[in-house]
Design a protein around this motif. Structure first.
Motif, short mmCIF file in Angstrom:
data_model
loop_
_atom_site.label_atom_id
_atom_site.label_comp_id
_atom_site.label_asym_id
_atom_site.label_seq_id
_atom_site.Cartn_x
_atom_site.Cartn_y
_atom_site.Cartn_z
N LEU A 1 92.06 63.73 70.90
CA LEU A 1 93.05 64.55 70.20
C LEU A 1 93.95 63.63 69.40
O LEU A 1 94.59 62.73 69.94
CB LEU A 1 93.89 65.36 71.20
N ARG B 1 91.02 66.42 63.80
CA ARG B 1 92.15 66.35 64.72
C ARG B 1 91.72 66.38 66.19
O ARG B 1 92.36 65.79 67.03
CB ARG B 1 93.13 67.51 64.47
N PHE B 2 90.62 67.09 66.50
CA PHE B 2 90.22 67.25 67.90
C PHE B 2 88.70 67.19 67.98
O PHE B 2 88.00 68.06 67.48
CB PHE B 2 90.73 68.60 68.43
#
Length: 194
Positions: A175, A141-142
């Motif tokens: 992100l 996700r990041f």
């Protein structure tokens, strides 16, 4: 001819030509029967356990302008599924091959200013890439990354004409908001070495 820039996916760009600059590097070899020259080189890489890999590179080339040597070491340390640290160091000595540049997308080429005498220099790079989402139980996700690259003026290697005499630093973040939406942030800095 190639386009002078490649799309970078950004909507807003402060430069007149949005995107990343595009360069074409061409390497070729030819045989001259009038004299014999030799070239030799090798690359080894060894995985040490699950987390560490080390490697080395050596090139010896007898060019028409003189001898050339390149030695390099590199290491990769994996600290998790999505986190790795990279380190590279190299040194070159001798006369590198002639380099040609084009300012018009490859229609015409001019020889870059040749350097006289034997050149010697070093280059090194440190880089990190991590899946920061793993830290919070949300992998993929990041993502975060960063690098620092130093290339001395005397360092010669194939394809590094535009890197010589520069320190480069950069960071990036990605992100993933949804399956279709990402937020990308990138910063790069380049300084000439006095």
């Amino acid at each position: 001819p190639l386009s002078s820039v490649a799309g970078d996916g950004l909507l807003i760009n402060p430069t007149p030509l949005a995107g990343n600059p595009v360069y074409v590097y061409v390497d070729y070899e030819y045989r001259v029967d009038a004299f014999a020259k030799t070239a030799a080189g090798g690359r080894v890489r060894q995985q040490l356990g699950d987390h560490l890999a080390v490697g080395g590179t050596y090139v010896q080339d007898e060019l028409a302008a003189g001898q050339y040597q390149l030695q390099g070491l590199d290491a990769e340390l994996r600290l998790g599924k999505g986190t790795r640290l990279l380190a590279e160091i190299a040194n070159s000595r001798g006369n590198g091959p002639a380099a040609f540049t084009s300012d018009d997308g490859g229609l015409t080429y001019t020889q870059a200013a040749p350097t006289m005498g034997i050149q010697e220099g070093e280059a090194w790079k440190l880089a990190v890439n991590t899946d920061a989402g793993e830290w919070f139980g949300r992998p993929d996700r990041f993502h975060l990354g960063g690098y620092f690259n130093h290339t001395a003026t005397g360092f010669r290697a194939n394809g590094n004409l535009l890197d010589q005499g520069r320190d480069r630093f950069g960071m990036n973040a990605n992100l993933k908001l949804t399956e279709r939406d990402d937020v990308l942030v990138r910063y790069d800095d380049e300084d000439l070495i006095p």
